[in-house]
Design a protein around this motif. Structure first.
Motif, PDB file in Angstrom:
ATOM      1  N   HIS B  31      62.727  37.149  56.346  1.00 60.54           N
ATOM      2  CA  HIS B  31      61.836  35.997  56.253  1.00 60.54           C
ATOM      3  C   HIS B  31      62.056  35.253  54.948  1.00 60.54           C
ATOM      4  CE1 HIS B  31      59.708  38.948  53.780  1.00 60.54           C
ATOM      5  NE2 HIS B  31      59.086  37.933  53.230  1.00 60.54           N
ATOM      6  N   ILE B  32      61.417  34.092  54.833  1.00 56.59           N
ATOM      7  CA  ILE B  32      61.383  33.324  53.594  1.00 56.59           C
ATOM      8  C   ILE B  32      59.985  33.541  53.003  1.00 56.59           C
ATOM      9  CG2 ILE B  32      61.645  31.020  52.568  1.00 56.59           C
ATOM     10  CD1 ILE B  32      63.010  30.211  55.275  1.00 56.59           C
ATOM     11  N   ILE B  55      53.223  37.129  55.456  1.00 54.11           N
ATOM     12  CA  ILE B  55      54.088  38.252  55.129  1.00 54.11           C
ATOM     13  C   ILE B  55      53.960  38.511  53.630  1.00 54.11           C
ATOM     14  CG2 ILE B  55      56.456  39.111  55.172  1.00 54.11           C
ATOM     15  CD1 ILE B  55      56.956  37.133  57.513  1.00 54.11           C
ATOM     16  N   ALA B  56      53.711  39.757  53.275  1.00 61.75           N
ATOM     17  CA  ALA B  56      53.467  40.103  51.877  1.00 61.75           C
ATOM     18  C   ALA B  56      54.742  40.553  51.165  1.00 61.75           C
ATOM     19  CB  ALA B  56      52.425  41.228  51.797  1.00 61.75           C
ATOM     20  N   SER B  57      55.692  41.090  51.925  1.00 57.14           N
ATOM     21  CA  SER B  57      56.856  41.724  51.293  1.00 57.14           C
ATOM     22  C   SER B  57      57.814  40.692  50.708  1.00 57.14           C
ATOM     23  CB  SER B  57      57.571  42.612  52.307  1.00 57.14           C
ATOM     24  OG  SER B  57      57.474  42.078  53.608  1.00 57.14           O
ATOM     25  N   SER B  58      58.722  41.194  49.879  1.00 51.73           N
ATOM     26  CA  SER B  58      59.738  40.360  49.245  1.00 51.73           C
ATOM     27  C   SER B  58      60.752  39.901  50.280  1.00 51.73           C
ATOM     28  CB  SER B  58      60.435  41.186  48.165  1.00 51.73           C
ATOM     29  OG  SER B  58      61.564  40.509  47.681  1.00 51.73           O
ATOM     30  N   SER B  59      61.205  38.654  50.140  1.00 52.99           N
ATOM     31  CA  SER B  59      62.217  38.175  51.087  1.00 52.99           C
ATOM     32  C   SER B  59      63.562  38.840  50.830  1.00 52.99           C
ATOM     33  CB  SER B  59      62.357  36.650  50.976  1.00 52.99           C
ATOM     34  OG  SER B  59      62.718  36.305  49.665  1.00 52.99           O
ATOM     35  N   THR B  60      63.688  39.540  49.702  1.00 50.40           N
ATOM     36  CA  THR B  60      64.943  40.257  49.455  1.00 50.40           C
ATOM     37  C   THR B  60      64.977  41.566  50.239  1.00 50.40           C
ATOM     38  OG1 THR B  60      64.032  41.385  47.534  1.00 50.40           O
ATOM     39  CG2 THR B  60      65.143  39.304  47.117  1.00 50.40           C
ATOM     40  N   SER B  61      63.852  41.971  50.801  1.00 45.68           N
ATOM     41  CA  SER B  61      63.828  43.184  51.627  1.00 45.68           C
ATOM     42  C   SER B  61      63.871  42.756  53.090  1.00 45.68           C
ATOM     43  CB  SER B  61      62.548  43.979  51.384  1.00 45.68           C
ATOM     44  OG  SER B  61      61.456  43.349  52.027  1.00 45.68           O
ATOM     45  N   LYS B  62      64.189  43.669  53.955  1.00 41.68           N
ATOM     46  CA  LYS B  62      64.162  43.341  55.389  1.00 41.68           C
ATOM     47  C   LYS B  62      62.899  43.918  56.009  1.00 41.68           C
ATOM     48  CE  LYS B  62      67.943  41.138  57.003  1.00 41.68           C
ATOM     49  NZ  LYS B  62      68.305  40.471  58.238  1.00 41.68           N
ATOM     50  N   ARG B  63      61.895  44.097  55.158  1.00 44.63           N
ATOM     51  CA  ARG B  63      60.703  44.783  55.581  1.00 44.63           C
ATOM     52  C   ARG B  63      59.629  43.773  55.949  1.00 44.63           C
ATOM     53  NH1 ARG B  63      58.636  49.963  53.162  1.00 44.63           N
ATOM     54  NH2 ARG B  63      56.615  49.357  52.380  1.00 44.63           N
ATOM     55  N   LEU B  64      58.935  44.028  57.044  1.00 48.89           N
ATOM     56  CA  LEU B  64      57.790  43.193  57.403  1.00 48.89           C
ATOM     57  C   LEU B  64      56.520  43.939  57.028  1.00 48.89           C
ATOM     58  CD1 LEU B  64      56.224  40.908  58.696  1.00 48.89           C
ATOM     59  CD2 LEU B  64      56.595  41.990  60.912  1.00 48.89           C
ATOM     60  N   GLU B  65      55.857  43.416  56.010  1.00 49.99           N
ATOM     61  CA  GLU B  65      54.632  44.042  55.527  1.00 49.99           C
ATOM     62  C   GLU B  65      53.560  42.968  55.495  1.00 49.99           C
ATOM     63  OE1 GLU B  65      55.387  46.330  51.926  1.00 49.99           O
ATOM     64  OE2 GLU B  65      53.449  45.660  51.179  1.00 49.99           O
ATOM     65  N   ILE B  66      52.395  43.274  56.050  1.00 51.75           N
ATOM     66  CA  ILE B  66      51.265  42.344  55.981  1.00 51.75           C
ATOM     67  C   ILE B  66      50.097  43.022  55.272  1.00 51.75           C
ATOM     68  CG2 ILE B  66      51.938  41.079  58.085  1.00 51.75           C
ATOM     69  CD1 ILE B  66      49.731  42.594  59.602  1.00 51.75           C
ATOM     70  N   THR B  67      49.195  42.233  54.729  1.00 52.91           N
ATOM     71  CA  THR B  67      47.999  42.783  54.091  1.00 52.91           C
ATOM     72  C   THR B  67      46.796  42.066  54.679  1.00 52.91           C
ATOM     73  OG1 THR B  67      49.247  43.252  52.079  1.00 52.91           O
ATOM     74  CG2 THR B  67      46.847  43.201  51.888  1.00 52.91           C
ATOM     75  N   VAL B  68      45.901  42.860  55.247  1.00 55.55           N
ATOM     76  CA  VAL B  68      44.798  42.295  56.027  1.00 55.55           C
ATOM     77  C   VAL B  68      43.466  42.586  55.347  1.00 55.55           C
ATOM     78  CG1 VAL B  68      43.657  42.286  58.270  1.00 55.55           C
ATOM     79  CG2 VAL B  68      46.132  42.652  58.133  1.00 55.55           C
ATOM     80  N   ASP B  69      42.660  41.553  55.236  1.00 52.91           N
ATOM     81  CA  ASP B  69      41.326  41.645  54.664  1.00 52.91           C
ATOM     82  C   ASP B  69      40.332  41.672  55.828  1.00 52.91           C
ATOM     83  OD1 ASP B  69      39.208  41.481  52.874  1.00 52.91           O
ATOM     84  OD2 ASP B  69      39.283  39.295  52.775  1.00 52.91           O
ATOM     85  N   PRO B 130      50.581  35.463  50.732  1.00 48.58           N
ATOM     86  CA  PRO B 130      51.892  34.780  50.759  1.00 48.58           C
ATOM     87  C   PRO B 130      52.412  34.504  49.351  1.00 48.58           C
ATOM     88  CG  PRO B 130      50.142  33.252  51.355  1.00 48.58           C
ATOM     89  CD  PRO B 130      49.517  34.622  51.291  1.00 48.58           C
ATOM     90  N   LEU B 131      51.484  34.333  48.390  1.00 51.71           N
ATOM     91  CA  LEU B 131      51.901  34.095  46.999  1.00 51.71           C
ATOM     92  C   LEU B 131      52.552  35.365  46.444  1.00 51.71           C
ATOM     93  CD1 LEU B 131      48.681  32.225  45.763  1.00 51.71           C
ATOM     94  CD2 LEU B 131      50.661  31.308  46.999  1.00 51.71           C
ATOM     95  N   MET B 132      52.030  36.528  46.882  1.00 54.84           N
ATOM     96  CA  MET B 132      52.608  37.802  46.438  1.00 54.84           C
ATOM     97  C   MET B 132      54.033  37.940  46.943  1.00 54.84           C
ATOM     98  SD  MET B 132      51.620  40.136  44.483  1.00 54.84           S
ATOM     99  CE  MET B 132      52.442  41.612  43.893  1.00 54.84           C
ATOM    100  N   SER B 133      54.275  37.470  48.159  1.00 57.62           N
ATOM    101  CA  SER B 133      55.647  37.508  48.666  1.00 57.62           C
ATOM    102  C   SER B 133      56.555  36.646  47.783  1.00 57.62           C
ATOM    103  CB  SER B 133      55.682  37.006  50.113  1.00 57.62           C
ATOM    104  OG  SER B 133      57.014  36.939  50.564  1.00 57.62           O
ATOM    105  N   MET B 134      56.031  35.505  47.329  1.00 59.95           N
ATOM    106  CA  MET B 134      56.837  34.642  46.446  1.00 59.95           C
ATOM    107  C   MET B 134      57.087  35.336  45.112  1.00 59.95           C
ATOM    108  SD  MET B 134      55.126  30.916  47.215  1.00 59.95           S
ATOM    109  CE  MET B 134      54.757  30.422  48.917  1.00 59.95           C
ATOM    110  N   ILE B 135      56.045  35.978  44.559  1.00 63.66           N
ATOM    111  CA  ILE B 135      56.188  36.669  43.272  1.00 63.66           C
ATOM    112  C   ILE B 135      57.164  37.832  43.398  1.00 63.66           C
ATOM    113  CG2 ILE B 135      54.913  38.208  41.697  1.00 63.66           C
ATOM    114  CD1 ILE B 135      52.551  36.210  41.995  1.00 63.66           C
ATOM    115  N   ARG B 136      57.048  38.590  44.480  1.00 63.02           N
ATOM    116  CA  ARG B 136      57.956  39.716  44.685  1.00 63.02           C
ATOM    117  C   ARG B 136      59.394  39.230  44.860  1.00 63.02           C
ATOM    118  NH1 ARG B 136      53.687  42.857  48.683  1.00 63.02           N
ATOM    119  NH2 ARG B 136      52.915  44.332  47.103  1.00 63.02           N
TER     120      ARG B 136
END
Ligand SMILES: Cc1cc2nc3c(=O)[nH]c(=O)nc-3n(C[C@H](O)[C@H](O)[C@H](O)COP(=O)(O)OP(=O)(O)OC[C@H]3O[C@@H](n4cnc5c(N)ncnc54)[C@H](O)[C@@H]3O)c2cc1C
Lengths: 197, 251
Positions: B31-32, B55-69, B130-136
């Motif tokens: 993902h981006i 998507i919470a994970s880094s785009s450099t990983s191939k991992r799909l991670e979400i964080t749900v409130d 989504p901001l965390m994904s950008m930071i990661r």
């Protein structure tokens, strides 16, 4: 039919006819927009229809208000999966605005204050299917929901109902608008779940 | 885009009421940073519910991670936070969204030159995801683009990714993190808790003249309020991208 998610029963509303696939009913009115909400006064507001030969037909706010106004009750469907039934609007039919306008182009690009655009075939704006709406639920349309006026094309996903609408440009060919360039479907029929490319 | 079966392979509590889930999908394309997926749940009788999750994970990983409130009266989020277990299946459509995204490269492809535009992230509550994904992604790719985050949360206990943000701000030189605690602060915090206000936002963000790319994400009222302040302060609306998670617009 989806894959069974163990332990999920859902908060089903018994039998909801009128709900397109993959949609859920909401009582609230969520907001989807790409950027900050533009603030436009009635004084500066204008609406323009521009045909393929460059002719511009323009209405001020007062001129719009002088046209026949329709009361519309309709269901709306947002691509982010919520639907809202029986929403009440007032606005001017696109049939009225296009009355007397000569065009042979089949497609339109609606454009907005703030720079938003969305493409809609002309046929989907004609025949009592689309309005320039300025009242919601008996009150002037709030800026967050597209006020002073938004396009209302309720038979398509709601991103086609351009908020803060400023005009319509006729096009010979179908070209993608803002969300369409960013991954959303060119046409956007909720009944065929045309969400993304 | 069609639905793909996803298996929950990891799940952990981030803070009370929020949970991260790793979902494994055959042929996941990656993902981006900033994109989301749609998650579809199906009950035994065929009833379905769909919601979007960033998507919470880094785009450099191939991992799909979400964080749900969890919204206590919600339909889908309580299931994802309290009920779903490792091994359970959900359906996923995505990655979706080509607008609220950050790329390391100035063009669409790797090798297009580095994207050095300053980035201002402003998140409220779970809007951090989504901001965390950008930071990661920024940190993991060793991007030198100046990054700032202003994160507003009610209490330190509710702050998502707090330890990781503190660590990344220390390790990732171009990243600066500013916090706003609106109900309670960590022990020894220099200022009392206060609602995020215009002054705090303006004091924390890049000046409008720096033409930072601004990303604002959170509940609809949070995004509306903050984006209006930025425009009032002279930010160009064209520089501000927003993602609204839901909730009622303030009157
Ligand atoms: C693009 C996108 C990305 C998203 N990413 C995330 C994410 O990363 N993490 C996450 O936790 N959520 C995210 N959301 C929100 C998520 O899609 C759901 O709306 C949320 O989990 C609530 O769903 P529910 O079924 O539990 O509640 P529902 O049954 O849909 O709603 C319950 C009640 O809460 C209200 N409500 C719905 N959403 C909110 C809200 N955000 N704040 C306050 N009230 C609300 C509803 O109007 C309703 O009254 C995202 C939404 C969008 C559109």
């Amino acid at each position: 039919m989806g894959l069974f998610s163990s332990g999920f029963s859902g908060r089903r509303r018994p039998d909801t006819p009128g709900l397109p696939p993959g949609q859920y009913l909401t009582e609230s009115f969520p907001v989807l927009s790409a950027g900050p909400t533009p603030r436009v006064t009635h004084e500066e507001w204008q609406f323009t229809i521009e045909t393929e030969d460059g002719l511009q037909h323009r209405w001020s706010w007062d001129e719009l208000m002088a046209l026949p106004i329709a009361d519309v009750t309709t269901d709306i469907h947002c691509v982010t999966s919520w639907s809202k039934f029986g929403t009440g609007w007032r606005g001017v039919s696109l049939d009225t605005l296009f009355d007397g306008i000569e065009t042979s182009a089949g497609f339109t690009m609606a454009y907005s204050y703030g720079g938003y655009t969305t493409n809609v075939p002309l046929a989907d704006l004609m025949g009592g299917k689309a309005w320039v709406a300025f009242e919601f639920d008996g009150k002037p349309l709030e800026p967050e929901h597209g006020g002073p006026a938004r396009l209302l094309v309720p038979h398509l996903y709601f991103w086609k109902s351009a908020k803060w609408v400023r005009g319509i440009r006729m096009m010979e060919n179908d070209e993608p608008g803002f969300w369409e360039q960013n991954g959303y479907h060119m046409y956007g029929d909720p009944w065929r779940e045309q969400r993304y490319w | 885009m069609t639905w793909a079966p996803g298996r929950i392979t990891e799940a952990w509590t981030e803070t009370p009421g929020t949970r991260s889930l790793v979902i494994d999908i055959p042929h996941w394309p990656g993902h981006i940073a900033g994109q989301h997926v749609d998650v579809r749940l199906t009950a035994e009788d065929g009833y379905t519910a769909v919601r979007s999750y960033s998507i919470a994970s880094s785009s450099t990983s191939k991992r799909l991670e979400i964080t749900v409130d969890k919204l206590a009266d919600g339909e889908v989020s309580p299931y994802l936070v309290d009920v779903a277990e490792v091994g359970d299946m959900v359906e996923i459509r995505g990655p979706a969204g080509g607008w609220f995204i950050w790329r390391q490269h100035a063009g669409a492809r790797a090798g297009d030159g580095e994207n050095m535009r300053p980035v201002q992230l402003i998140g409220g509550g779970s809007g951090i995801v989504p901001l965390m994904s950008m930071i990661r992604s920024h940190g993991d790719a060793h991007s030198a683009a100046p990054f700032r985050l202003l994160y507003s949360v009610r209490t330190p206990e509710r702050a998502l990714f707090r330890d990781e943000l503190v660590r990344r701000a220390a390790e990732d030189a171009p990243l600066e993190v500013t916090w706003n605690f609106s109900r309670a602060t960590p022990a020894g915090w220099p200022t009392p808790p206060e609602r995020l206000d215009r002054e705090h936002v303006m004091a924390s963000v890049f000046a409008p003249a720096e033409r930072a790319a601004v990303y604002v994400c959170g509940s609809t009222p949070f995004v509306e309020t903050v984006a209006n302040w930025l425009v009032d302060a002279g930010y160009d609306a064209a520089d501000i991208k927003t993602e609204r998670f839901g909730g009622v617009v303030p009157a």
